[in-house]
Design a protein around this motif. Structure first.
Motif, PDB file in Angstrom:
ATOM      1  N   GLU A  20       0.832  -1.197   0.000  1.00  0.00           N
ATOM      2  CA  GLU A  20       0.000   0.000   0.000  1.00  0.00           C
ATOM      3  C   GLU A  20       0.872   1.255   0.000  1.00  0.00           C
ATOM      4  OE1 GLU A  20      -3.703   1.653   2.748  1.00  0.00           O
ATOM      5  OE2 GLU A  20      -2.488  -0.010   3.452  1.00  0.00           O
ATOM      6  N   ARG A  22       0.227   5.546   0.864  1.00  0.00           N
ATOM      7  CA  ARG A  22      -0.687   6.602   1.303  1.00  0.00           C
ATOM      8  C   ARG A  22      -0.050   7.950   1.041  1.00  0.00           C
ATOM      9  NH1 ARG A  22      -4.942   5.013   4.754  1.00  0.00           N
ATOM     10  NH2 ARG A  22      -4.830   2.795   5.230  1.00  0.00           N
ATOM     11  N   GLU A 103      -6.417  12.137   2.189  1.00  0.00           N
ATOM     12  CA  GLU A 103      -5.502  11.006   2.283  1.00  0.00           C
ATOM     13  C   GLU A 103      -5.899  10.026   1.188  1.00  0.00           C
ATOM     14  OE1 GLU A 103      -3.565   9.084   5.838  1.00  0.00           O
ATOM     15  OE2 GLU A 103      -5.159   7.633   5.386  1.00  0.00           O
ATOM     16  N   SER A 105      -5.201   6.514  -0.675  1.00  0.00           N
ATOM     17  CA  SER A 105      -4.645   5.196  -0.394  1.00  0.00           C
ATOM     18  C   SER A 105      -4.809   4.321  -1.633  1.00  0.00           C
ATOM     19  CB  SER A 105      -5.390   4.574   0.792  1.00  0.00           C
ATOM     20  OG  SER A 105      -5.044   3.224   0.944  1.00  0.00           O
TER      21      SER A 105
END
Length: 146
Positions: A20, A22, A103, A105
């Protein structure tokens, strides 16, 4: 990091399911204005404070595709420049306003080695935790010549 040579070139084997990235970013008025002029989307909902005040939103709304462009930024920061978009699904779930902090992601959910495709779940949330965008992306690994 603004130039392609600043990014590590990765291939499909360099990324794992579950990996991932972010990205947090505030949305200033100057960026919304620039995006409107660059894209040609001068809808007064995005560009005219007096008009936007008369709408149910009560203020200027950031272009949905500006938010979508931040998803692309997060992809490149995760994968490097060795991938190219082949698909994007975006679900707009709520408004983004000037001054909001987002944010973004992106998370690898599937790898298709035969086609060299990476599938990512995408999500954008505002500073209050509310989700404003969701979807999936498909990126294809490119063969980069030395």
């Amino acid at each position: 990091m603004t130039q392609a040579q600043d990014y590590a070139i990765r291939g499909l084997d360099d990324l794992d399911v579950g990996q991932e990235y972010r990205l947090r970013r505030e949305v200033p008025e100057a960026d919304v204005d620039a995006f409107g002029h660059l894209s040609g989307d001068l809808n007064p909902l995005h560009m005219d404070t007096a008009f936007a005040r008369r709408t149910p939103f009560g203020q200027r709304v950031v272009h949905g595709l500006f938010t979508g462009a931040l998803v692309s930024t997060a992809h490149t920061l995760l994968t490097g420049p060795g991938f190219v978009y082949v698909g994007q699904e975006l679900k707009f779930m709520g408004p983004v306003f000037i001054g909001d902090t987002l944010e973004v992601s992106v998370r690898v959910v599937e790898k298709k080695p035969g086609k060299q495709i990476l599938v990512l779940e995408t999500e954008v949330r505002k500073q209050d935790g509310s989700q404003v965008l969701g979807g999936r992306s498909a990126l294809k690994a490119m063969a980069i010549r030395p």
